[in-house]
Scaffold this active site. Structure first.
Site, short mmCIF file in Angstrom:
data_model
loop_
_atom_site.label_atom_id
_atom_site.label_comp_id
_atom_site.label_asym_id
_atom_site.label_seq_id
_atom_site.Cartn_x
_atom_site.Cartn_y
_atom_site.Cartn_z
N GLU A 137 5.49 19.61 35.26
CA GLU A 137 4.30 19.26 36.06
C GLU A 137 4.34 19.99 37.41
O GLU A 137 3.33 20.52 37.86
CB GLU A 137 4.25 17.73 36.24
CG GLU A 137 3.27 17.24 37.26
CD GLU A 137 3.92 16.25 38.22
OE1 GLU A 137 3.78 16.46 39.44
OE2 GLU A 137 4.57 15.30 37.75
N HIS A 138 5.49 20.04 38.06
CA HIS A 138 5.62 20.79 39.32
C HIS A 138 5.34 22.27 39.09
O HIS A 138 4.62 22.92 39.85
CB HIS A 138 7.03 20.64 39.90
CG HIS A 138 7.26 19.35 40.62
ND1 HIS A 138 7.81 19.29 41.88
CD2 HIS A 138 7.03 18.07 40.26
CE1 HIS A 138 7.91 18.03 42.26
NE2 HIS A 138 7.45 17.28 41.29
N GLU B 297 14.09 15.68 46.00
CA GLU B 297 13.33 14.46 45.69
C GLU B 297 14.24 13.41 45.05
O GLU B 297 14.15 12.22 45.36
CB GLU B 297 12.18 14.81 44.75
CG GLU B 297 11.21 13.66 44.52
CD GLU B 297 10.03 14.05 43.65
OE1 GLU B 297 9.16 13.19 43.43
OE2 GLU B 297 9.98 15.21 43.17
#
Length: 364
Positions: free
Chosen positions: A1-2, A78
């Protein structure tokens, strides 16, 4: 997704960002346990650009190795940030111990080892196999012309490859205990029970149970533990529903001095709720659920996501009137029944903080 945002065959990462922002739009994505959402918010006249951009990052991502190396570093940061945030990471531990050694129990962010092993080839193969027409839903809400939206969708997504067969592994709720001793000011506690899926007939009574027990300032847990005793700043319950399983959870955080009072008080409120629910409480809970349902429709972004999720789960859009009918059907008997069912399951118990202050999990 990133990585989908890090460049396509037509656009660089900067081009993607500049193109959406040049029309005052917004483009982003997020991944949940069962879905990945790519979404754009634009003015009505820029619908075509939004569909085109989303299709481009999904169908034409290059997965450049240099970009991947940089993005791995971002994701590792993250993960580190989440690990340093006890009121975030505790829910990963809760999920992992509720559904151990199976996909449903794995963290969405992954682990450092897994992230480091990912290659451009792995990501490309995953997208080609998984991002297939049968598993993609396009949803739009707001000032949108359906025929134009449909035309843009066909133009941008019409030549997608079929993809591969998608195998699901049925989740098995287990319910284990986990304690992480950490030098913190507070003790963080999460308790989970086997919940219900979106398809369960008792899904709405489960929502009502959570609202009554720990959903807002008038809820029993908030009133007893925060208002009357001042033992916690944050305490609430929640329902995590999925397509084929669910988790009912309670979260609380308290000082080292008062942490050992949390479990006895929570279990006392759990016992009470299986036997005593007043008509006044029922009306308040129904009003809360009704208001939440109707107010969520005022946000086009929220409505857009609701429609996509409903189509994914039920193959159709669930109208507001249908939702309100389900809420009105809830009665004290249905809440008590689902409470007895949920709280008879083996609890999953997680604590983060000074180990000696949380008390005995066997009390539950």
């Amino acid at each position: 997704e990133h990585m989908a945002f890090k460049g396509t065959k037509k656009r660089s990462a900067f081009d993607i960002a500049a193109e959406i922002e040049s029309v005052g739009g917004y483009l982003n994505a997020y991944t949940s346990r069962e879905n990945t959402f790519y979404f754009a918010k634009v003015m009505q006249e820029d619908l075509g650009l939004a569909v085109n951009l989303i299709s481009d990052i999904i169908l034409n991502s290059t997965m450049d190795e240099r970009e991947l190396a940089r993005e791995k570093a971002v994701i590792l940061q993250e993960i580190a940030q989440t690990n340093d945030t006890p009121d975030d990471i505790i829910f990963d531990y809760l999920q992992e111990n509720a559904f151990p050694d199976q996909p449903m129990g794995q963290p969405i962010l992954g682990t450092e080892d897994i992230v480091n092993q990912i290659t451009s080839e792995i990501l490309t193969r995953y997208m080609n196999n998984t991002y297939a027409p049968a598993r993609i839903i396009l949803s739009a809400a707001g000032n949108v012309d359906h025929s134009k939206f449909q035309k843009e969708a066909v133009n941008c997504f019409g030549n997608m490859q079929k993809g591969s067969k998608f195998e699901r592994i049925e989740p098995r709720y287990m319910g284990l205990n986990f304690e992480l001793e950490k030098n913190l000011e507070q003790v963080h506690l999460a308790i989970g029970f086997k919940g219900v899926s979106y398809h369960d007939n008792e899904f709405y009574p489960a929502l009502a149970l959570s609202t009554l027990l720990g959903g807002g300032m008038a809820s029993r847990l908030f009133q007893e533990i925060r208002e009357k005793r001042g033992l916690a700043y944050s305490i609430y319950s929640f329902v995590s529903a999925y397509s084929d399983t669910g988790l009912f959870g309670i979260y609380a955080a308290s000082s080292q001095e008062h942490a050992n009072q949390l479990i006895p008080l929570i279990t006392t409120e759990i016992k009470k709720i299986t036997s005593t629910i007043t008509s006044t409480e029922l009306k308040r809970v129904q009003s809360q659920l009704r208001a939440n349902t109707l107010m969520s429709l005022e946000s086009p972004s929220s409505l857009c996501e609701q429609m996509a999720r409903q189509l994914s789960l039920f193959n159709r859009y669930i109208t507001p009137n249908e939702l309100l009918e389900q809420i009105l059907k809830i009665d004290t008997s249905s809440i008590k029944n689902i409470a007895e069912k949920i709280f008879s399951s083996n609890p999953t118990q997680i604590s983060i903080g000074p180990k000696s202050n949380i008390g005995d999990f066997n009390q539950i």
